[in-house]
Design a protein around this motif. Structure first.
Motif, PDB file in Angstrom:
ATOM      1  N   ALA A 103      44.736  -5.278  -2.635  1.00 63.33           N
ATOM      2  CA  ALA A 103      43.230  -5.488  -2.633  1.00 63.33           C
ATOM      3  C   ALA A 103      43.030  -6.499  -1.523  1.00 63.33           C
ATOM      4  CB  ALA A 103      42.468  -5.937  -4.201  1.00 63.33           C
ATOM      5  N   GLU A 104      41.735  -6.254  -1.089  1.00 61.19           N
ATOM      6  CA  GLU A 104      41.611  -7.397   0.140  1.00 61.19           C
ATOM      7  C   GLU A 104      40.121  -7.606  -0.305  1.00 61.19           C
ATOM      8  OE1 GLU A 104      44.799  -5.121   0.776  1.00 61.19           O
ATOM      9  OE2 GLU A 104      42.701  -4.088   1.182  1.00 61.19           O
ATOM     10  N   VAL A 105      39.821  -9.286   0.013  1.00 56.56           N
ATOM     11  CA  VAL A 105      37.882  -9.130  -0.185  1.00 56.56           C
ATOM     12  C   VAL A 105      37.888 -10.119   1.530  1.00 56.56           C
ATOM     13  CG1 VAL A 105      36.387 -10.977  -0.472  1.00 56.56           C
ATOM     14  CG2 VAL A 105      38.070  -9.307  -2.689  1.00 56.56           C
ATOM     15  N   ILE A 106      36.941 -10.043   1.794  1.00 56.71           N
ATOM     16  CA  ILE A 106      36.189 -10.716   3.383  1.00 56.71           C
ATOM     17  C   ILE A 106      35.068 -11.081   2.563  1.00 56.71           C
ATOM     18  CG2 ILE A 106      35.216 -10.355   5.142  1.00 56.71           C
ATOM     19  CD1 ILE A 106      37.669  -8.353   5.674  1.00 56.71           C
ATOM     20  N   GLU A 107      35.087 -12.293   3.493  1.00 52.46           N
ATOM     21  CA  GLU A 107      33.114 -13.431   2.917  1.00 52.46           C
ATOM     22  C   GLU A 107      33.124 -13.974   4.181  1.00 52.46           C
ATOM     23  OE1 GLU A 107      31.094 -16.303   0.186  1.00 52.46           O
ATOM     24  OE2 GLU A 107      32.912 -15.073  -0.464  1.00 52.46           O
ATOM     25  N   LEU A 108      31.554 -13.636   4.511  1.00 53.53           N
ATOM     26  CA  LEU A 108      30.626 -14.038   5.916  1.00 53.53           C
ATOM     27  C   LEU A 108      29.491 -14.282   5.268  1.00 53.53           C
ATOM     28  CD1 LEU A 108      30.827 -15.081   8.301  1.00 53.53           C
ATOM     29  CD2 LEU A 108      29.151 -12.689   8.651  1.00 53.53           C
ATOM     30  N   ASN A 109      29.403 -16.272   5.012  1.00 54.45           N
ATOM     31  CA  ASN A 109      27.789 -16.985   4.542  1.00 54.45           C
ATOM     32  C   ASN A 109      27.730 -17.733   5.239  1.00 54.45           C
ATOM     33  OD1 ASN A 109      30.030 -19.546   4.095  1.00 54.45           O
ATOM     34  ND2 ASN A 109      30.531 -19.184   2.426  1.00 54.45           N
ATOM     35  N   TYR A 110      26.659 -18.742   5.566  1.00 57.57           N
ATOM     36  CA  TYR A 110      25.121 -19.598   6.729  1.00 57.57           C
ATOM     37  C   TYR A 110      25.327 -20.293   4.992  1.00 57.57           C
ATOM     38  CZ  TYR A 110      22.547 -21.115   9.864  1.00 57.57           C
ATOM     39  OH  TYR A 110      21.983 -22.519  10.313  1.00 57.57           O
ATOM     40  N   GLY A 111      25.603 -21.309   5.349  1.00 64.18           N
ATOM     41  CA  GLY A 111      24.944 -22.181   4.085  1.00 64.18           C
ATOM     42  C   GLY A 111      24.241 -23.423   5.614  1.00 64.18           C
ATOM     43  N   PHE A 112      22.871 -24.076   4.576  1.00 65.89           N
ATOM     44  CA  PHE A 112      21.904 -24.643   5.190  1.00 65.89           C
ATOM     45  C   PHE A 112      21.298 -25.739   4.500  1.00 65.89           C
ATOM     46  CE2 PHE A 112      20.120 -20.958   4.324  1.00 65.89           C
ATOM     47  CZ  PHE A 112      19.341 -20.948   3.950  1.00 65.89           C
ATOM     48  N   PRO A 113      20.731 -26.515   4.979  1.00 61.46           N
ATOM     49  CA  PRO A 113      20.243 -27.358   3.486  1.00 61.46           C
ATOM     50  C   PRO A 113      18.997 -27.073   3.402  1.00 61.46           C
ATOM     51  CG  PRO A 113      21.498 -29.212   5.481  1.00 61.46           C
ATOM     52  CD  PRO A 113      21.379 -27.577   5.572  1.00 61.46           C
ATOM     53  N   ILE A 114      18.081 -27.861   2.975  1.00 63.70           N
ATOM     54  CA  ILE A 114      16.668 -27.642   2.669  1.00 63.70           C
ATOM     55  C   ILE A 114      16.882 -28.969   2.254  1.00 63.70           C
ATOM     56  CG2 ILE A 114      15.000 -26.685   1.438  1.00 63.70           C
ATOM     57  CD1 ILE A 114      15.887 -24.087   1.475  1.00 63.70           C
ATOM     58  N   GLY A 115      15.701 -30.346   2.925  1.00 65.88           N
ATOM     59  CA  GLY A 115      15.857 -31.505   2.850  1.00 65.88           C
ATOM     60  C   GLY A 115      16.564 -31.784   2.180  1.00 65.88           C
ATOM     61  N   ARG A 116      16.339 -32.982   1.522  1.00 65.14           N
ATOM     62  CA  ARG A 116      17.559 -33.638   1.090  1.00 65.14           C
ATOM     63  C   ARG A 116      18.623 -33.504  -0.279  1.00 65.14           C
ATOM     64  NH1 ARG A 116      14.046 -38.713  -1.837  1.00 65.14           N
ATOM     65  NH2 ARG A 116      13.448 -38.004  -3.249  1.00 65.14           N
ATOM     66  N   ALA A 117      18.531 -32.559  -0.963  1.00 62.06           N
ATOM     67  CA  ALA A 117      18.873 -32.362  -2.460  1.00 62.06           C
ATOM     68  C   ALA A 117      18.973 -31.020  -2.090  1.00 62.06           C
ATOM     69  CB  ALA A 117      17.999 -32.491  -3.149  1.00 62.06           C
ATOM     70  N   ILE A 118      18.993 -30.248  -1.581  1.00 66.80           N
ATOM     71  CA  ILE A 118      18.711 -28.210  -1.899  1.00 66.80           C
ATOM     72  C   ILE A 118      19.356 -27.539  -0.739  1.00 66.80           C
ATOM     73  CG2 ILE A 118      17.253 -26.200  -2.220  1.00 66.80           C
ATOM     74  CD1 ILE A 118      15.490 -28.025  -3.434  1.00 66.80           C
ATOM     75  N   THR A 119      20.425 -26.479  -1.499  1.00 65.93           N
ATOM     76  CA  THR A 119      21.205 -26.034  -0.158  1.00 65.93           C
ATOM     77  C   THR A 119      21.309 -24.657  -0.268  1.00 65.93           C
ATOM     78  OG1 THR A 119      22.751 -28.371   0.445  1.00 65.93           O
ATOM     79  CG2 THR A 119      23.603 -25.443   0.757  1.00 65.93           C
ATOM     80  N   MET A 120      21.060 -23.570   0.592  1.00 58.72           N
ATOM     81  CA  MET A 120      20.711 -22.654   0.319  1.00 58.72           C
ATOM     82  C   MET A 120      22.172 -21.425   0.992  1.00 58.72           C
ATOM     83  SD  MET A 120      18.425 -21.490  -1.344  1.00 58.72           S
ATOM     84  CE  MET A 120      18.095 -19.236  -0.884  1.00 58.72           C
ATOM     85  N   GLU A 121      23.065 -20.154   1.107  1.00 55.65           N
ATOM     86  CA  GLU A 121      23.561 -19.974   1.726  1.00 55.65           C
ATOM     87  C   GLU A 121      23.616 -18.210   1.542  1.00 55.65           C
ATOM     88  OE1 GLU A 121      28.095 -22.058   1.323  1.00 55.65           O
ATOM     89  OE2 GLU A 121      28.142 -20.126   0.001  1.00 55.65           O
ATOM     90  N   PRO A 122      23.474 -17.685   2.244  1.00 59.42           N
ATOM     91  CA  PRO A 122      23.208 -15.665   2.141  1.00 59.42           C
ATOM     92  C   PRO A 122      24.376 -15.819   2.304  1.00 59.42           C
ATOM     93  CG  PRO A 122      21.698 -17.626   3.720  1.00 59.42           C
ATOM     94  CD  PRO A 122      22.114 -18.215   3.220  1.00 59.42           C
TER      95      PRO A 122
END
Length: 486
Positions: free
Chosen positions: A438-457
């Motif tokens: 089995a193979e898995v590939i992952e690509l993501n982009y993480g960015f902070p929103i304000g001082r305490a929240i992080t989002m990652e598509p």
């Protein structure tokens, strides 16, 4: 100098994966597991020079939060040697591709998450007990994982799924640690998770897929390897005998039956040891270099780990019965092995660091896990990844992650499934075809929103879901959010 957890200061919420089940029943109970916001102190980074030691709990940096007043430097908690952190991690994933027809699978989406409470206490400040700290973690979990909808049971798309009992409060760990010899020696004991101390790293949870997050999934192939959010009675010793950037650690973890099973340990507070079935003895050697520029500036940190674990636990073999014949044909039960083993080599290294922004740079992570081919589902895993911080010059905290994982299914499992398939008998491990790789590939982009929240598509690609070539490849899209409450 009570608290040598300098590595924790740089830690993001991290996850650790749970084991792969040995049977269909266990598979349904355990799941994959994770998110360790405060990993075990001491092995994350090289220790500073002896002159740098002090009562660091008062100056200990904590993550920016929505309510920073709770852990402010002059606050009541910090003055009494305590840090209390509370956060929420949420992960959503949806399948873009349609599943293989004929097996009851469906195209869908799911959400999974956890909230976690972490308490660190420096007993030097409280009672004058120099060098002694305690660490307690409880979590609550909710939701499910989306990869099972298209037939994959090897690598959860949302690493935070499972293991927490789906209850309001689940005890993850509670242990004390004594630091001696200017923190060169650390001795810990209590309810601890083996895979929060061994075969772990600080960069894995840049990714959401359970192939990577916490540790490479192959390292948790045994259901007896305790992993966040489940723990066992244990003791661990970490020593830096020659250099402060090299450590050797070992320990004993008292394996328990059903530690990931809601039926036996739903709340995590089953502490009697009634299900104790053996011991696991891991050993790990680590090197944590900080390579410098010609100017002398530290710019290229790295982590290199080589480890081995021996189990004194009776486990089923994956091909033969006790008479040396294939158990899938003989009608007898699988042979019982009186011991097993796992080994690993893990590394990450900063390859490039911007001279303008120290947070901006490119890191490589790679490694291999080898397990006993007689008892494992995955007898080997290889992985590699790149993490780029500060892709945009104006946003040095943004992160892009790309990783690839290859997992090979043990030959004994393949041969057993081939024979069972020819006899039209049910296959183990929830398989609907012979499992190979089995193979898995992952690509993501993480960015902070304000001082305490992080989002990652996030986007994930499954090649041979569940290790089966009879299942369609799957593409998944989703996101992860992390909120540091206090």
């Amino acid at each position: 100098m009570a608290f040598a957890a300098f590595g924790i200061a740089n830690a993001k919420p991290q996850s650790t994966d749970g084991p792969s089940p040995a049977t269909d029943t266990a598979s349904d109970q355990s799941g994959s597991h994770t998110d360790d916001p405060l990993p075990s102190p001491g092995a994350a980074e090289a220790l500073p020079k002896a002159s740098a030691y002090e009562r660091v709990i008062g100056n200990f940096p904590v993550s920016p939060s929505l309510f920073p007043i709770v852990n402010q430097r002059s606050g009541w908690l910090r003055r009494h040697g305590t840090i209390v952190q509370f956060d929420n991690l949420n992960e959503f994933m949806a399948a873009v591709t349609a599943p293989t027809p004929g097996h009851g699978y469906r195209q869908g989406s799911s959400n999974a998450g956890q909230y976690a409470l972490n308490v660190l206490t420096d007993w030097d400040r409280l009672l004058g007990w120099s060098g002694f700290t305690t660490h307690a973690v409880v979590v609550g979990r909710y939701g499910t994982t989306a990869n099972r909808m298209f037939g994959d049971w090897l690598a959860h798309s949302q690493e935070t799924y499972g293991g927490g009992g789906n209850v309001v409060v689940h005890l993850v760990m509670a242990y004390g640690e004594q630091h001696l010899l200017e923190d060169r020696l650390a001795i810990a004991a209590g309810r601890m998770a083996q895979l929060s101390d061994f075969a772990t790293g600080s960069l894995f949870c840049t990714f959401m897929n359970n192939s990577f997050c916490g540790r490479p999934k192959g390292a948790s192939d045994s259901i007896y390897y305790s992993s966040y959010p489940s723990s066992v009675w244990a003791a661990r010793v970490r020593f830096r005998p020659l250099r402060r950037d090299i450590y050797v650690q070992t320990g004993v973890y008292f394996a328990e039956e059903g530690i990931f099973s809601p039926a036996r340990n739903r709340s995590g507070f089953h502490l009697s040891g009634a299900y104790h079935v053996g011991e696991i003895f891991p050993v790990e050697v680590g090197w944590q270099p900080n390579f410098r520029r010609r100017s002398g500036e530290v710019a290229f940190p790295g982590h290199y780990k080589l480890g081995f674990a021996v189990e004194r636990v009776t486990r089923d073999e994956n091909f033969l019965d006790s008479l040396g014949n294939p158990y899938s044909e003989s009608g007898f039960s699988a042979a019982r092995s009186n011991g097993s083993w796992s080994s690993w080599f893990l590394m990450d290294q900063r390859l490039w660091t911007s001279r303008k922004h120290t947070k901006t740079g490119l890191s490589l992570l790679a490694g291999a896990v080898l397990n006993s081919p007689k008892t494992a589902l995955r007898d080997r895993q290889f992985y590699a990844g790149l993490i780029l911080n500060g892709f945009w010059t104006s946003r040095p905290s943004d992160t892009i992650g790309l990783a690839f994982s290859y997992m090979h299914i043990a030959n004994g499992v393949q041969k057993t499934e081939e024979r069972l398939l020819m006899q039209n008998k049910p296959l183990p491990y929830r398989a609907t075809g012979v499992q190979t790789d089995a193979e898995v590939i992952e690509l993501n982009y993480g960015f902070p929103i304000g001082r305490a929240i992080t989002m990652e598509p996030d986007i994930q690609y499954y090649h041979h879901p569940n290790g089966q070539r009879n299942l369609r490849d799957a593409v998944m899209l989703g996101f992860r959010s992390h909120v540091e409450i206090f």
